[in-house]
Every structure is written in structure tokens, then in C-alpha cells.
Design a protein around this motif. Structure first.
Motif, PDB file in Angstrom:
ATOM      1  N   PHE A  21      13.065   7.619 -15.745  1.00 50.74           N
ATOM      2  CA  PHE A  21      11.784   7.542 -16.436  1.00 50.74           C
ATOM      3  C   PHE A  21      10.749   6.838 -15.563  1.00 50.74           C
ATOM      4  O   PHE A  21       9.639   7.340 -15.374  1.00 50.74           O
ATOM      5  CB  PHE A  21      11.909   6.815 -17.777  1.00 50.74           C
ATOM      6  CG  PHE A  21      10.575   6.528 -18.403  1.00 50.74           C
ATOM      7  CD1 PHE A  21       9.871   7.531 -19.033  1.00 50.74           C
ATOM      8  CD2 PHE A  21      10.002   5.261 -18.315  1.00 50.74           C
ATOM      9  CE1 PHE A  21       8.621   7.289 -19.591  1.00 50.74           C
ATOM     10  CE2 PHE A  21       8.764   5.007 -18.867  1.00 50.74           C
ATOM     11  CZ  PHE A  21       8.072   6.016 -19.506  1.00 50.74           C
ATOM     12  N   TYR A  22      11.112   5.683 -15.024  1.00 52.87           N
ATOM     13  CA  TYR A  22      10.158   4.957 -14.179  1.00 52.87           C
ATOM     14  C   TYR A  22       9.864   5.712 -12.890  1.00 52.87           C
ATOM     15  O   TYR A  22       8.742   5.676 -12.383  1.00 52.87           O
ATOM     16  CB  TYR A  22      10.662   3.552 -13.884  1.00 52.87           C
ATOM     17  CG  TYR A  22      10.485   2.626 -15.054  1.00 52.87           C
ATOM     18  CD1 TYR A  22       9.214   2.327 -15.532  1.00 52.87           C
ATOM     19  CD2 TYR A  22      11.571   2.064 -15.702  1.00 52.87           C
ATOM     20  CE1 TYR A  22       9.038   1.494 -16.618  1.00 52.87           C
ATOM     21  CE2 TYR A  22      11.408   1.234 -16.787  1.00 52.87           C
ATOM     22  CZ  TYR A  22      10.138   0.951 -17.235  1.00 52.87           C
ATOM     23  OH  TYR A  22       9.963   0.130 -18.312  1.00 52.87           O
ATOM     24  N   MET A  42      22.685   4.565 -19.697  1.00 52.73           N
ATOM     25  CA  MET A  42      21.378   4.173 -20.213  1.00 52.73           C
ATOM     26  C   MET A  42      20.449   3.731 -19.078  1.00 52.73           C
ATOM     27  O   MET A  42      19.282   4.063 -19.085  1.00 52.73           O
ATOM     28  CB  MET A  42      21.591   3.053 -21.238  1.00 52.73           C
ATOM     29  CG  MET A  42      20.348   2.600 -21.907  1.00 52.73           C
ATOM     30  SD  MET A  42      19.697   3.917 -22.950  1.00 52.73           S
ATOM     31  CE  MET A  42      18.346   3.100 -23.678  1.00 52.73           C
ATOM     32  N   TRP A  43      20.965   2.975 -18.125  1.00 51.83           N
ATOM     33  CA  TRP A  43      20.104   2.495 -17.045  1.00 51.83           C
ATOM     34  C   TRP A  43      19.644   3.629 -16.149  1.00 51.83           C
ATOM     35  O   TRP A  43      18.581   3.555 -15.549  1.00 51.83           O
ATOM     36  CB  TRP A  43      20.811   1.408 -16.239  1.00 51.83           C
ATOM     37  CG  TRP A  43      22.017   1.894 -15.489  1.00 51.83           C
ATOM     38  CD1 TRP A  43      23.296   1.937 -15.929  1.00 51.83           C
ATOM     39  CD2 TRP A  43      22.028   2.434 -14.171  1.00 51.83           C
ATOM     40  NE1 TRP A  43      24.115   2.479 -14.970  1.00 51.83           N
ATOM     41  CE2 TRP A  43      23.365   2.782 -13.881  1.00 51.83           C
ATOM     42  CE3 TRP A  43      21.058   2.657 -13.214  1.00 51.83           C
ATOM     43  CZ2 TRP A  43      23.734   3.351 -12.670  1.00 51.83           C
ATOM     44  CZ3 TRP A  43      21.437   3.216 -12.005  1.00 51.83           C
ATOM     45  CH2 TRP A  43      22.761   3.553 -11.750  1.00 51.83           C
ATOM     46  N   ASP A  70      18.804   6.692 -17.214  1.00 51.42           N
ATOM     47  CA  ASP A  70      17.637   7.274 -17.891  1.00 51.42           C
ATOM     48  C   ASP A  70      16.391   6.427 -17.650  1.00 51.42           C
ATOM     49  O   ASP A  70      15.303   6.959 -17.406  1.00 51.42           O
ATOM     50  CB  ASP A  70      17.882   7.374 -19.396  1.00 51.42           C
ATOM     51  CG  ASP A  70      18.897   8.447 -19.749  1.00 51.42           C
ATOM     52  OD1 ASP A  70      19.133   9.330 -18.905  1.00 51.42           O
ATOM     53  OD2 ASP A  70      19.431   8.390 -20.864  1.00 51.42           O
ATOM     54  N   THR A  71      16.552   5.130 -17.719  1.00 45.22           N
ATOM     55  CA  THR A  71      15.421   4.230 -17.480  1.00 45.22           C
ATOM     56  C   THR A  71      14.917   4.360 -16.046  1.00 45.22           C
ATOM     57  O   THR A  71      13.714   4.402 -15.803  1.00 45.22           O
ATOM     58  CB  THR A  71      15.827   2.776 -17.773  1.00 45.22           C
ATOM     59  OG1 THR A  71      16.345   2.704 -19.098  1.00 45.22           O
ATOM     60  CG2 THR A  71      14.655   1.835 -17.625  1.00 45.22           C
ATOM     61  N   PHE A  72      15.858   4.438 -15.100  1.00 43.22           N
ATOM     62  CA  PHE A  72      15.469   4.593 -13.699  1.00 43.22           C
ATOM     63  C   PHE A  72      14.674   5.877 -13.496  1.00 43.22           C
ATOM     64  O   PHE A  72      13.612   5.873 -12.864  1.00 43.22           O
ATOM     65  CB  PHE A  72      16.711   4.596 -12.802  1.00 43.22           C
ATOM     66  CG  PHE A  72      16.420   5.009 -11.386  1.00 43.22           C
ATOM     67  CD1 PHE A  72      15.795   4.133 -10.503  1.00 43.22           C
ATOM     68  CD2 PHE A  72      16.719   6.286 -10.938  1.00 43.22           C
ATOM     69  CE1 PHE A  72      15.504   4.522  -9.205  1.00 43.22           C
ATOM     70  CE2 PHE A  72      16.433   6.683  -9.654  1.00 43.22           C
ATOM     71  CZ  PHE A  72      15.826   5.790  -8.785  1.00 43.22           C
TER      72      PHE A  72
END
Length: 168
Positions: A8-9, A1-2, A4-6
């Protein structure tokens, strides 16, 4: 999950930085290259949303085709005359008011915590994004697709004829 967040940003920052650099560069060629960076960031965001077809179209069509066309036009146009003309007409206060309004709206929605869009229903299993798009494009929207291809062909032929007259 982290991860994907990385990503995305990362892609969002790439898109935003490319867009800001596009409008702040003095050289038109540098602006076009910064726009390529921004379009690559948008393509990455498409890939994160599992829209593989839009990712491929963004890379091949926009980055590969349209930006090459932009660079050719930039290099063919006389930019010395355009550089001498007044660009902004001293309307900074309008730009600052627009930035303040958009910033205020963003602050309002961030503080309020309102979810602007709810996720839609999941598509049926079996076909991927590209297969469903191709099925709709070549069955339901076949006539508009063919009309668009004929119009694009006419535009390419017209631009070749105009360029040939200019060179000769």
C-alpha cells in the motif's frame, strides 16, 4: 498483514511521486511518462483493494491507450510557442494558501483520529467483482453502454477525418 501495508505504501508513494513529477517536469514528454508512473501506482492500489477489473481497465485503457494518445498529441502540437508563453502569472501565494489549507485539514484529521468512512456490507458470495459488474452492465445498463460505444465510435471517425484533412 505487513506485506499488504508495504505494498500500500509503495503504490501510494509511486502515485504521489508520479503526480509530483508530472507537474514539475519542464518537458511535456517527461511529464506524460511520469503520469504513466502515477497511473500504474493507482492500478496497484486498485489491485490491493481486490478490484481486479478496475486494475485491468487502469492498465489497458489509461496507461495503454490514453497515455499513448497523449504522447501523440504532445508530439504533434507545436510546443515551442507554448513554451514561450507565461505559465504561472505569479500566483504562488494562492497555491501556498491552498497547500496550507489542505495540510491543516490533514493534520486535523490525523490528530483527531476520525474514521472518515466505515466499511460497507460484504457482497454476497459466489460472484466476483468482474462478474457482478458485467451482469449489471449488460442487463440493467445495456442501453447507456451501447449509446456510449456509438458516441466513442463517432469520435474516433471524426478524429480520423480531421487528421486526414490536416495531413492532406
Amino acid at each position: 498483514m505487513w506485506l499488504d501495508t508495504f505494498f500500500f505504501y509503495f503504490f501510494a508513494l509511486l502515485t504521489l511521486a508520479g503526480g509530483i513529477l508530472t507537474i514539475t517536469r519542464h518537458s511535456a514528454v517527461h511529464s506524460a511518462i511520469c503520469l504513466i508512473i502515477s497511473l500504474i501506482g493507482v492500478a496497484g492500489l486498485f489491485l490491493l483493494q481486490q478490484a481486479e477489473f478496475l486494475f485491468a481497465v487502469q492498465i489497458v485503457l489509461y496507461v495503454g491507450g490514453i497515455m499513448v494518445l497523449f504522447l501523440f498529441v504532445i508530439m504533434l502540437v507545436n510546443l515551442d510557442q507554448a513554451a514561450r508563453t507565461r505559465q504561472f502569472n505569479r500566483q504562488w501565494w494562492v497555491a501556498l494558501a491552498a497547500v496550507a489549507a489542505v495540510g491543516g485539514e490533514m493534520l486535523f484529521f490525523i490528530r483527531k483520529g476520525v474514521q472518515l468512512a466505515s466499511p460497507g456490507p460484504l457482497p454476497p458470495a459466489g460472484l466476483g467483482n468482474t462478474e457482478r459488474l458485467a451482469d449489471a452492465l449488460f442487463s440493467e445498463y445495456l442501453l447507456p453502454f451501447e449509446v456510449t460505444s456509438v458516441l466513442l465510435l463517432a469520435a474516433v471517425i471524426g478524429s480520423v477525418i480531421m487528421a486526414k484533412r490536416r495531413i492532406s
